[in-house]
Design an enzyme around this catalytic site. Sequence first.
Site, PDB file in Angstrom:
ATOM      1  N   GLY A 169      -1.039  -0.958   6.149  1.00 31.39           N
ATOM      2  CA  GLY A 169      -0.944  -2.006   7.173  1.00 31.39           C
ATOM      3  C   GLY A 169      -2.142  -2.929   7.107  1.00 31.39           C
ATOM      4  N   ARG A 214     -11.835 -10.166  -1.644  1.00 29.03           N
ATOM      5  CA  ARG A 214     -11.530  -9.482  -0.378  1.00 29.03           C
ATOM      6  C   ARG A 214     -11.173  -8.028  -0.677  1.00 29.03           C
ATOM      7  NH1 ARG A 214      -6.871  -6.466   1.688  1.00 29.03           N
ATOM      8  NH2 ARG A 214      -6.810  -6.704   3.940  1.00 29.03           N
ATOM      9  N   VAL A 215     -11.796  -7.117   0.029  1.00 24.61           N
ATOM     10  CA  VAL A 215     -11.466  -5.703  -0.106  1.00 24.61           C
ATOM     11  C   VAL A 215     -10.929  -5.234   1.238  1.00 24.61           C
ATOM     12  CG1 VAL A 215     -12.449  -3.408  -0.414  1.00 24.61           C
ATOM     13  CG2 VAL A 215     -13.114  -5.260  -1.963  1.00 24.61           C
ATOM     14  N   GLY A 216      -9.803  -4.546   1.215  1.00 23.12           N
ATOM     15  CA  GLY A 216      -9.194  -4.080   2.454  1.00 23.12           C
ATOM     16  C   GLY A 216      -9.661  -2.681   2.815  1.00 23.12           C
ATOM     17  N   ASP A 217      -8.823  -1.999   3.574  1.00 17.51           N
ATOM     18  CA  ASP A 217      -9.176  -0.655   4.043  1.00 17.51           C
ATOM     19  C   ASP A 217      -8.918   0.429   2.991  1.00 17.51           C
ATOM     20  OD1 ASP A 217      -6.418  -1.241   4.294  1.00 17.51           O
ATOM     21  OD2 ASP A 217      -6.133   0.414   5.699  1.00 17.51           O
ATOM     22  N   GLY A 236      -5.380  -4.198   6.857  1.00 16.50           N
ATOM     23  CA  GLY A 236      -6.615  -3.538   6.448  1.00 16.50           C
ATOM     24  C   GLY A 236      -7.808  -3.880   7.312  1.00 16.50           C
ATOM     25  N   THR A 260       0.812  -1.229   0.000  1.00 13.83           N
ATOM     26  CA  THR A 260       0.000   0.000   0.000  1.00 13.83           C
ATOM     27  C   THR A 260       0.843   1.276   0.000  1.00 13.83           C
ATOM     28  OG1 THR A 260      -1.663  -1.146   1.337  1.00 13.83           O
ATOM     29  CG2 THR A 260      -1.922   1.219   1.122  1.00 13.83           C
TER      30      THR A 260
HETATM   31  N1  GLY Z   1      -3.861  -1.919   3.871  1.00 14.70           N
HETATM   32  C1  GLY Z   1      -3.996  -2.653   2.713  1.00 14.70           C
HETATM   33  C2  GLY Z   1      -4.840  -3.833   2.844  1.00 14.70           C
HETATM   34  O1  GLY Z   1      -4.974  -4.406   3.907  1.00 14.70           O
HETATM   35  O2  GLY Z   1      -5.412  -4.248   1.849  1.00 14.70           O
END
Ligand code: GLY
Length: 397
Positions: A290, A266-269, A292, A238
């Site tokens: 970090g 899967r979608v992160g933050d 997510g 990231t």
């Molecule tokens: N911070 C990126 C993720 O966890 O996808």
Amino acid sequence: MAFSRRDFLSTAVMGAVSLRLEGEDRKKPGPDKAEAASAGKRPIIISAANGFDYLNDAFAFLKDGGDTLDAALKVVQGPEDDPNDDSVGLGGLPNEEGVVELDSCCMHGPTRRAGSVGGVRNIKNVSLAAKAVMEHTGHVMLVGEGAERFAVAQGFPRENLLTEHSRKIWLLWKETHSDWWGPGLSSPEWHRRLPAAPHADDFERRIERLKQVAAEIGIEPEQRMLAIRKVLFPPTGTIHCSALNEKGDISGSTTTSGLAWKLPGRVGDSPIIGAGCYTDQDVGSAGATGSGEENIKVAGAHTIVENMRHGMSPFDAGMDALKRIVRNYNGDMDRLRYMDMTYYALRKDGVYAGVSLWDGYEPGKPHKIAVHDGTKRLEKTVSLFAGVSQEWPPTPQ
Ligand code: GLY
């Protein structure tokens, strides 16, 4: 990179020991120190360390009157375009099926708009696609196939984002960590699989086996330990960038290939407005890199901006968000050691802070924030805990 087996074992085994000894709420170095380090100059750009190489162009653009979001996008586009940065854009580490899926969002302070795309395949510059959602739709967020089709309609080329480098590391993960890949029983290459939960004595054997498979896959000798680390501790990569100009306009962008080997979809933050990035023209901007899943649960970037709105310094605002993550685990260090988080906070007056849950992912490599306010530099973040993190999943010791 020189990374001996001894180094690796120090990271993986000794790291766990040192966390138990040192993993206490570190006495804060004091906001005064953090404030003094951040002079409060404008214009200013802050970003994750992988934006360092792209700060000069973006800063010159900002100084010449360029838009703050476009300046931030100039920074994050660098790693998106770089096939050797395997955490973002082209060459990002793929999902468990070997497909690169990217996430990004942005906020434009002056017009108070936002755009986001999640789980996008085949489009390299998802940061720009997020901006296109902001500018060319009445929506804020598009995901998956719809986001890809929208990007193509906007003129973004469809590209294969999986480089040979990333494909081989994925293959190493696939052959050593999934049930049916790798040579079958009838193959002369068949080997007994490693125990699912090796004891400490098995760890060296496990590394040796991974090195052997890495060699068979064709991963270059100097890349093998790095690849093995990514297999055992899937990275989240990231980049975030926030930019502020002399007038006080401020914007932010975050972009990523997300957690390596994640489940498809899967979608992160990073594409979540308020988690991976949040900007308010009246207050400031914040972003995250970090773990997510942890950041989504504390709406990290929004929490930081709201904390600043209510008078906290960028440093205290970031530390408070980190402590909310710790609170979600009731301070259980056996779990907290498997996650990490770095927050980048920039207040409207140009004061900034970089704070992390842990010192770094591995010993001797601290988390850093890249800054340009006329002088380009990398600064160590201030961490809540001493020691290094070991990302999920835990490798049994
Ligand atoms: N911070 C990126 C993720 O966890 O996808």
